[in-house]
Enzyme design. Sequence first.
Site, short mmCIF file in Angstrom:
data_model
loop_
_atom_site.label_atom_id
_atom_site.label_comp_id
_atom_site.label_asym_id
_atom_site.label_seq_id
_atom_site.Cartn_x
_atom_site.Cartn_y
_atom_site.Cartn_z
N LEU A 228 43.49 26.27 45.24
CA LEU A 228 44.58 27.15 45.67
C LEU A 228 44.29 28.53 45.08
O LEU A 228 43.80 28.63 43.96
CB LEU A 228 45.93 26.65 45.17
CG LEU A 228 46.56 25.42 45.84
CD1 LEU A 228 47.86 25.07 45.15
CD2 LEU A 228 46.78 25.65 47.32
N ASP A 229 44.61 29.56 45.82
CA ASP A 229 44.43 30.91 45.29
C ASP A 229 45.27 31.08 44.03
O ASP A 229 46.32 30.45 43.87
CB ASP A 229 44.85 31.96 46.32
CG ASP A 229 43.89 32.04 47.49
OD1 ASP A 229 42.79 31.47 47.38
OD2 ASP A 229 44.26 32.66 48.51
N ARG A 230 44.81 31.96 43.17
CA ARG A 230 45.51 32.21 41.91
C ARG A 230 46.98 32.57 42.12
O ARG A 230 47.86 32.07 41.42
CB ARG A 230 44.81 33.33 41.15
CG ARG A 230 45.49 33.77 39.86
CD ARG A 230 44.65 34.79 39.12
NE ARG A 230 45.23 35.13 37.83
CZ ARG A 230 44.54 35.68 36.84
NH1 ARG A 230 43.25 35.95 37.01
NH2 ARG A 230 45.09 35.95 35.69
#
Length: 467
Positions: A228-230
Site C-alpha cells: 500500500l502506498d505510504r
Amino acid sequence: MPQPTFLRRILLFQSSFPISNLRILRSHSSTAAAAQTQYLQNEKPNESKLKNRGKFLTLPPYSSTISSSALGKALSSASKTVAASETTALKWVLNCCPELPRNLVQKLFRLRQVKKELIIGGDQDEMEHKQKRVAAKDLMNIGDRLLLPLSVQAVASEKQQCHYDYSEQDVNFIRSLELYKDEAVIVVNKPPGLPVQGGIGIKTSFDELAASCLRYDYSEPPRLVHRLDRDSSGILVMGRTQRSATVLHSVFREKTFAASSDDIGEKRRVLQRRYWALVIGTPRHQNGLISAPLGKVIVDNGKSDRITVIENTENASFQHAVTHYRVLESSHGYTWLELSPSTGRKHQLRVHCAEVLGTPIVGDYKYGWQVHRKWKQFPLTNLEKTFKDEVPCEKALPFGIDLESGSICEKHPRLHLHCKKMILPDVSQALKDMKLSAEYDFSDLKSIELDAPLPSYMKRSWNILNS
C-alpha cells in the site's frame, strides 16, 4: 516467553518428519539434545559419520511436495487440483530454514558450501557417509538430505534476536489494527502515513513493527505479500509463515497476470479488492472499466520519477493496468468512487483517476498538483463545528501517526485513498487440505471477507459532503 530457536524450528518443521530421523549433532536446546540422543541410540555411530557430519546441520529428508506458488496459482483460477511440483535445492533450503536470509542461502550455494549426503554400502555397520556439492538449481529426489555449514545457526539466532523493544502501549496499538488472524494469515488496517517497508530516510516501517509486535509465538515474522502506498490506508495482508506468504504472493501475482493477459471478463475472482477514494470532479459515466498501460518517466533532471499513461506502447516499456470503477456519491464538486483494481501496478489507481478520468484524488499532490494549486478548503458546516466542539481530541498515537487531521475542510488535505474491502481465499484451510490430498477441489474453498473502517479524516470528509 523465550523465542523458539533456529534448531527448534528445524525440529518442528513438519509433523511428517519423525524426530528419530532428524540428524542434528550439535544443539543449544534440550529438544535438539533429545533428538540427538534418540538418533544415536537407533544407529551405531562410527568415526566416519562423526567426522563427515559433525560440522554440518542436516535438513529433513526431501519428500514430494506441492509448490506453494503452484497452490497460489490453483487458488487464483479456482482449480480443482494442483499437482506436485519439482523442487530445487535452493527452494528446499528456504522451505526448511525460513529464518535464513535468501541472499545468505544463495551465497552458500555460490561458495559451494551446500552438500548432499550420500550413503554408500548396504550393510548398516559398513555404510559410509559422503557428501556431494549441490547447485542451487539441482532438483531434489525423494529422500535426499542436504547439509548446511553449522555456522548458519549463529546467523539465524542473530536474525531472530534482531528486533526492537517497543513499549506495551506501542505493541497494543499495532495489535489493535488487526482485522483478521489465523494460522497462515494476519490482516491489519494500515494507518495513513506509515510506510509498509523500510528504506532510505524511513525510520519506522510496518514490516519492522510487525516483526516485533505481530509475531506472537511464531518463530518467524509476518511477511508482506503486497503493498500500500505510504499515504494510503486500509487492508494490508501478510503471511505468517514463509509458505503461506508464498501462496498469498502468488495469488496476488496471478490476479495481475490474468488481467494483463486481457482476461477482464466477469468470471469469478477469488481475490477481490475495493478501494474508496474521494476525487475532485465527477466522471462522465457512473461506472466503467479503465484499461490503460502505465510506464515510468524520469522528471526533474533525473532527480525523481513518476508513473504515467503510455500513449505509444510500441516505443516505450509499459505495464498493462486495469481498474473497474463506480460512483458512490457526488456532491459539491466532489465524488466518492469505489475502485476495483484487476492488476496491482504502482500508483495505478492514482494515475487512472487523474489522467484517465480527469478526477484526481483529494490530497494527491503528485498526480493532481495542478488542481491542488487552486485548492480552496471546504467551508465548515454546522455539523462539523458541532463535531469539533463535542468530540475531545484524541491522545497522540505512537510512531507519529495522525488519523484526525487532513479532511477537505483543511488547507492541506491528506490523500483520500483507502483499501476498504477485500475477499481472500482461505489459505490456511487450503494448506491443511493440501496435506490431505493433492486432488482436493479448491474451487469450492470458502473465502474470507474483510472490511476496514475509514480513517477519521476520511469519515469527516464523508460527513461534510453528506450533511
